[in-house]
Design a protein around this motif. Structure first.
Motif, short mmCIF file in Angstrom:
data_model
loop_
_atom_site.label_atom_id
_atom_site.label_comp_id
_atom_site.label_asym_id
_atom_site.label_seq_id
_atom_site.Cartn_x
_atom_site.Cartn_y
_atom_site.Cartn_z
N GLY A 335 -24.43 -32.24 11.42
CA GLY A 335 -24.24 -30.87 10.85
C GLY A 335 -24.29 -30.82 9.64
O GLY A 335 -23.80 -29.87 8.71
N ALA A 336 -25.31 -31.65 8.79
CA ALA A 336 -25.39 -31.77 7.40
C ALA A 336 -25.73 -30.50 6.88
O ALA A 336 -25.11 -30.12 5.91
CB ALA A 336 -26.55 -32.79 7.15
N TRP A 337 -26.49 -29.59 7.37
CA TRP A 337 -27.04 -28.29 6.51
C TRP A 337 -25.93 -27.28 6.67
O TRP A 337 -25.85 -26.70 5.50
CB TRP A 337 -28.16 -27.95 7.34
N ALA A 338 -24.97 -27.27 7.61
CA ALA A 338 -23.77 -26.50 7.39
C ALA A 338 -22.70 -26.80 6.69
O ALA A 338 -22.37 -26.26 5.74
CB ALA A 338 -23.12 -26.38 8.85
N TRP A 339 -22.64 -28.26 6.22
CA TRP A 339 -21.81 -28.81 5.30
C TRP A 339 -22.13 -28.72 3.95
O TRP A 339 -21.25 -28.39 3.43
CB TRP A 339 -21.42 -30.43 5.91
N VAL A 340 -23.53 -28.74 3.61
CA VAL A 340 -23.78 -28.69 2.25
C VAL A 340 -23.78 -26.83 1.91
O VAL A 340 -23.36 -26.45 0.79
CB VAL A 340 -25.32 -28.96 2.02
N ILE A 341 -23.71 -26.14 2.93
CA ILE A 341 -23.76 -24.67 2.65
C ILE A 341 -22.22 -24.41 2.37
O ILE A 341 -21.95 -23.49 1.38
CB ILE A 341 -24.25 -23.97 3.65
N LEU A 342 -21.20 -24.92 3.03
CA LEU A 342 -19.90 -24.64 3.04
C LEU A 342 -19.53 -25.17 1.52
O LEU A 342 -18.57 -24.70 0.88
CB LEU A 342 -19.03 -25.49 4.15
N LEU A 343 -19.97 -26.51 1.37
CA LEU A 343 -19.73 -27.12 0.01
C LEU A 343 -20.08 -26.30 -1.21
O LEU A 343 -19.56 -26.21 -2.45
CB LEU A 343 -19.99 -28.40 -0.07
#
Length: 430
Positions: A335-343
């Motif tokens: 879920g890398a793309w979701a995690w970087v958006i949240l961060l």
């Protein structure tokens, strides 16, 4: 900690005197509302200065391997170089209030941009490793005073537009950060492939920032020359900013969000690469995290300025951080793309912190003192974070414990944000 005397300066323009002549305030700066061409120049100057507050740092990372080879720099010195920005921001930021009282904020920002331009222009060519470190420190010293005085400039010249103007310049900071990180390598290639020219190119942006601030400084110097010497009626206060609970809460919030930001910039690509993400993709994921701050840094301060209590925003950003780190822990690659958006959302706490600095002081001098204290001490608090994460990764052989630490820091950050977001000003507390 050395205390900084407070001058009683009204952030709002006074009524015109009977003779119809508008005079500068007691600090020597023009406190009239900005508008027309004059206001446009201030906005342009603010944005260009903000664009210069991070490229000194983020342009170096993509070329660090080439810089080390070209200068014969050891790994230990390269590691020290990554800690120099926070140290310089803390040390030189403390000098900003005294310099501002002596020369005015416009003059200090102008000199800071000139120091940044000189450091960036000379560091690739003079002195080997010692010279590179010293000239990097010179460039960072100029940035440090700009960091502290940007909220002061907004408070003094845009007192009724703190939210929008803070949003504008924090958006420019985020844009400058991302621009330097993303374009330094292609720019170096376009200039012939030499790392020296790649780093030198960013001096041009700093020179561009000097020009409008020089015009503003000349105008303000005339105002300062026309201002009578301060008298007893203006008054001073010898109370310490450290007596304010709100100042401490805001300092903790600033330091914790800076810790998260430096950890993300330093270690997020490594986390993804160790999870099997290709190197090029890991770099793009970091760029997405930084780019999230460009539009949100413009919108968030506008929203914060409309709220009586900004703590709800601090909590919301911390929740985004917790969710992002939880995702990194459970499925870093999936879920890398979701995690970087949240961060990326979580890292917008920087713009919230700067907005609250402008809102938690009543006077221009109060903003100077609060900004210097919160940012200088905050950057000192942020220094151990990236080093601790690297040590934990090496000691434990993985990222579970470091990620757990990053997530845990979101809790005190939210608490500090709630305390700092209360509707009060430091002058009433000290």
């Amino acid at each position: 900690m050395a205390h900084m005397d407070e001058e009683l300066i009204s952030p709002r323009p006074a009524a015109p005197p009977p003779d119809g002549v508008t005079r500068p305030g007691p600090d020597g700066t023009d406190s009239r509302p900005s508008g027309g061409a004059r206001g446009g120049l201030l906005v342009v100057a603010l944005v260009i200065a903000a664009l210069n507050l991070r490229p000194t740092v983020t342009s170096l990372g993509p070329l660090l391997k080439e810089v080390r080879a070209g200068l014969g720099m050891s790994g230990a010195v390269a590691g020290l170089l990554t800690s120099v920005p926070a140290l310089c921001f803390a040390a030189f930021g403390l000098a900003a209030p005294r310099l501002s009282r002596r020369w005015g904020p416009a003059g200090v920002v102008c000199a800071g941009m000139a120091a940044t331009a000189a450091g960036l222009a000379l560091r690739p060519f003079l002195g080997g490793v010692p010279g590179f470190l010293a000239l990097s420190a010179l460039a960072l010293a100029g940035i440090a005073v700009g960091n502290v005085l940007m909220p002061v400039v907004v408070k003094r010249w845009f007192p009724d537009r703190i939210g929008p103007m803070t949003g504008l310049y924090t958006m420019a900071v985020a844009a400058g950060t991302s621009l330097a990180a993303a374009t330094t390598v292609p720019l170096t290639g376009a200039l012939g492939g030499g790392w020296r020219l790649g780093l030198l190119a960013w001096a041009a942006l700093a020179v561009l920032a000097v020009l409008p601030w020089a015009v503003i400084t000349v105008r303000d110097r005339r105002n300062r020359a026309a201002t009578p010497a301060p008298g007893a009626a203006e008054g001073t206060s010898r109370t310490r900013i450290t007596r304010s609970p709100t100042a401490w809460a805001l300092t903790a919030f600033f330091g914790l969000q800076a810790t998260s930001a430096y950890i993300a910039m330093g270690w997020l690509p490594a986390i993804f690469r160790d999870a099997g993400v290709p190197a090029a993709t890991a770099g793009v994921l970091l760029a997405v995290t930084m780019l999230m701050g460009v539009p949100l840094s413009f919108l968030l301060p506008r929203l914060a300025a409309r709220l009586a209590h900004q703590g709800v925003l601090a909590v919301a950003l911390a929740v985004c951080g917790l969710a992002g780190y939880a995702g990194l822990w459970l499925a870093p690659a999936g879920g890398a793309w979701a995690w970087v958006i949240l961060l990326g959302l979580s890292n917008c706490a920087f713009s919230l912190a700067l907005t609250m600095i402008g809102m938690r002081a009543r006077t221009g001098a109060g903003v100077v003192r609060l900004s210097a204290f919160a940012q200088s001490v905050g950057y000192l608090l942020a220094m151990p974070g990236p080093l601790l994460v690297g040590w934990l990764n090496e000691t434990t052989g993985g990222w579970d414990v470091p990620i757990a630490l990053m997530a845990a820091l979101m809790v005190p950050q939210a608490v500090a944000g709630v305390l700092a977001g209360r509707d009060r000003v430091v002058e009433d507390e000290i």
